[in-house]
Scaffold this motif. Structure first.
Motif, mmCIF file in Angstrom:
data_model
loop_
_atom_site.group_PDB
_atom_site.id
_atom_site.type_symbol
_atom_site.label_atom_id
_atom_site.label_comp_id
_atom_site.label_asym_id
_atom_site.label_seq_id
_atom_site.Cartn_x
_atom_site.Cartn_y
_atom_site.Cartn_z
ATOM 1 N N ASP A 263 57.627 40.530 42.745
ATOM 2 C CA ASP A 263 57.334 39.340 43.543
ATOM 3 C C ASP A 263 55.862 38.941 43.462
ATOM 4 O O ASP A 263 55.488 37.876 43.963
ATOM 5 N N TYR A 264 55.051 39.786 42.866
ATOM 6 C CA TYR A 264 53.604 39.558 42.804
ATOM 7 C C TYR A 264 53.146 39.301 41.367
ATOM 8 O O TYR A 264 52.052 39.693 40.979
ATOM 9 N N ALA A 265 53.963 38.601 40.592
ATOM 10 C CA ALA A 265 53.608 38.376 39.190
ATOM 11 C C ALA A 265 52.269 37.670 39.051
ATOM 12 O O ALA A 265 51.439 38.040 38.213
ATOM 13 N N ALA A 266 52.036 36.643 39.862
ATOM 14 C CA ALA A 266 50.781 35.897 39.768
ATOM 15 C C ALA A 266 49.594 36.796 40.094
ATOM 16 O O ALA A 266 48.548 36.744 39.417
ATOM 17 N N GLN A 267 49.746 37.624 41.130
ATOM 18 C CA GLN A 267 48.639 38.497 41.529
ATOM 19 C C GLN A 267 48.382 39.590 40.490
ATOM 20 O O GLN A 267 47.230 39.955 40.234
ATOM 21 N N LEU A 268 49.456 40.116 39.887
ATOM 22 C CA LEU A 268 49.267 41.111 38.839
ATOM 23 C C LEU A 268 48.571 40.478 37.629
ATOM 24 O O LEU A 268 47.678 41.084 37.025
ATOM 25 N N ALA A 269 48.950 39.261 37.295
ATOM 26 C CA ALA A 269 48.284 38.566 36.194
ATOM 27 C C ALA A 269 46.800 38.370 36.507
ATOM 28 O O ALA A 269 45.932 38.567 35.637
ATOM 29 N N GLU A 270 46.496 37.994 37.735
ATOM 30 C CA GLU A 270 45.103 37.787 38.135
ATOM 31 C C GLU A 270 44.316 39.095 38.063
ATOM 32 O O GLU A 270 43.175 39.112 37.592
ATOM 33 N N ALA A 271 44.921 40.176 38.561
ATOM 34 C CA ALA A 271 44.222 41.460 38.567
ATOM 35 C C ALA A 271 43.909 41.911 37.144
ATOM 36 O O ALA A 271 42.794 42.359 36.843
ATOM 37 N N TYR A 272 44.893 41.805 36.261
ATOM 38 C CA TYR A 272 44.649 42.185 34.868
ATOM 39 C C TYR A 272 43.617 41.266 34.215
ATOM 40 O O TYR A 272 42.757 41.719 33.459
ATOM 41 N N ALA A 273 43.706 39.965 34.500
ATOM 42 C CA ALA A 273 42.727 39.034 33.926
ATOM 43 C C ALA A 273 41.325 39.365 34.426
ATOM 44 O O ALA A 273 40.355 39.357 33.649
ATOM 45 N N TYR A 274 41.207 39.656 35.713
ATOM 46 C CA TYR A 274 39.905 39.990 36.296
ATOM 47 C C TYR A 274 39.323 41.229 35.617
ATOM 48 O O TYR A 274 38.103 41.318 35.403
ATOM 49 N N ARG A 275 40.191 42.172 35.260
ATOM 50 C CA ARG A 275 39.761 43.402 34.588
ATOM 51 C C ARG A 275 39.558 43.200 33.082
ATOM 52 O O ARG A 275 39.180 44.146 32.383
ATOM 53 N N GLY A 276 39.843 42.004 32.592
ATOM 54 C CA GLY A 276 39.640 41.723 31.181
ATOM 55 C C GLY A 276 40.746 42.229 30.276
ATOM 56 O O GLY A 276 40.546 42.342 29.061
ATOM 57 N N GLU A 277 41.917 42.506 30.845
ATOM 58 C CA GLU A 277 43.052 43.017 30.061
ATOM 59 C C GLU A 277 44.010 41.864 29.785
ATOM 60 O O GLU A 277 44.978 41.641 30.517
#
Length: 326
Positions: A263-277
């Protein structure tokens, strides 16, 4: 502003109007319990007066919010939202607010930006002072990379209803998307003073603080977030910002292990993007795209996606995000 919210053409049963006012008050609190109570009252209103446009528009917006927060199955929620907005237009084709609400469904769920703009321009032709329509056009401009007015109508909406948590949240996010982090943090902090139990406002405040470089304050807000997913999402980023990559990794693994992590696909995408992954971020962007995750709507303007902007996949994804399915 409640008087302005009701066009002079609308006259209804006194009992219906009283229920409608109570629903507005509940909805302003922005918690799941209050949203459910507001839904019950608004449905009672249209049982009394089936053509009462303001209640139909409010119900449409409420259904969209319940779906957007995954409190209801999203397709079911947006079908209901669409039906209520269409009904409001059918009962009164001169009601500006109904067109603005229908436009929000067009770009949020149907990914049909052209139809959304047509609906919003109709709303403004009917009522040039419709702040909601002006703000939505500004949002579309921002998402499509155009210069437009997004923040100023939202400031006016908050001035009109200074106790509304949704008005605070919308303005706060607009400020965040336009990189005005300190002011966004103040708006979210005000929302928490009004209602400390508002849905994910601790997370919203934590985001603004983190993006503004105030890491300790951001972590304190994320730690107070009652939703496990949003709390772990925030802590993943704050620990990464500190350089504590092992702690960030642990929070991320705990996040992925949640039963409702999908249910948190957007947040997981943001977290990975923030980490540069980037690869992992695009995986979750694609996953969320298929689920119509509402958190992806603001991807083009989302500061936490900045690490992806030079990747050709990002521009291709945004194009799909803003194109209606065949």
């Amino acid at each position: 502003q409640l008087v302005d919210d009701l066009p002079h053409a609308y006259v209804t049963d006194p009992e219906a109007y009283n229920l409608y006012l109570r629903a507005i008050e509940l909805r302003a609190g922005f918690s799941l319990e209050r949203m459910n109570q507001a839904e019950i009252l608004l449905k009672q209103v249209i049982e009394i007066d089936s053509e009462y446009g303001p209640a139909l528009v409010r119900l449409s917006g409420l259904m969209a919010e319940l779906g957007g927060w995954n409190f209801r199955p999203i397709e079911q929620a947006f079908e209901a939202a669409r039906a209520y907005a269409d009904r409001a237009i059918a009962t009164n084709p001169e009601y500006s607010e109904a067109y603005a609400q229908r436009a929000s469904i067009a770009y949020r769920f149907d990914r049909d930006y052209a139809s959304a703009r047509r609906l919003l321009h109709t709303a403004l032709e009917l009522d040039p002072h419709n702040l909601d329509a002006r703000a939505r056009i500004g949002l579309l401009d921002l998402l499509e990379g155009r210069q437009g007015l997004y923040v100023s109508p939202l400031r006016e909406l908050l001035e009109v209803d200074p106790l509304s948590i949704p008005a605070h949240r919308t303005l706060g996010h607009a400020l965040m998307f336009t990189r005005q982090y300190d002011e966004a943090a103040k708006i979210f902090a005000n929302a928490l003073e009004i209602n400390p139990n508002s849905i994910v406002v601790h997370t919203s405040l934590g985001q603004a603080l983190l993006l503004g470089g105030r890491i300790d304050e951001a972590q304190a807000e994320f730690e107070q977030e009652p939703f496990d997913g949003f709390r772990l999402y925030g802590l993943t980023m704050t620990e990464f910002a500190r350089g504590n990559h092992s702690k960030s990794d642990q929070h991320l693994q705990d996040f992925l292990a949640l039963e409702d992590a999908h249910d948190y696909a957007a947040q997981l995408a943001e977290a990975y993007a923030y980490r540069g992954e980037a690869d992992e971020a695009f995986h979750w962007l694609e996953y969320g795209f298929e689920l119509y995750d509402q958190g992806l709507v603001i991807t083009p303007a989302n500061p936490k996606m900045d690490n992806l902007r030079d990747d050709p996949r990002f521009h291709a994804f945004v194009k799909r995000l803003q194109s209606p399915p065949n």
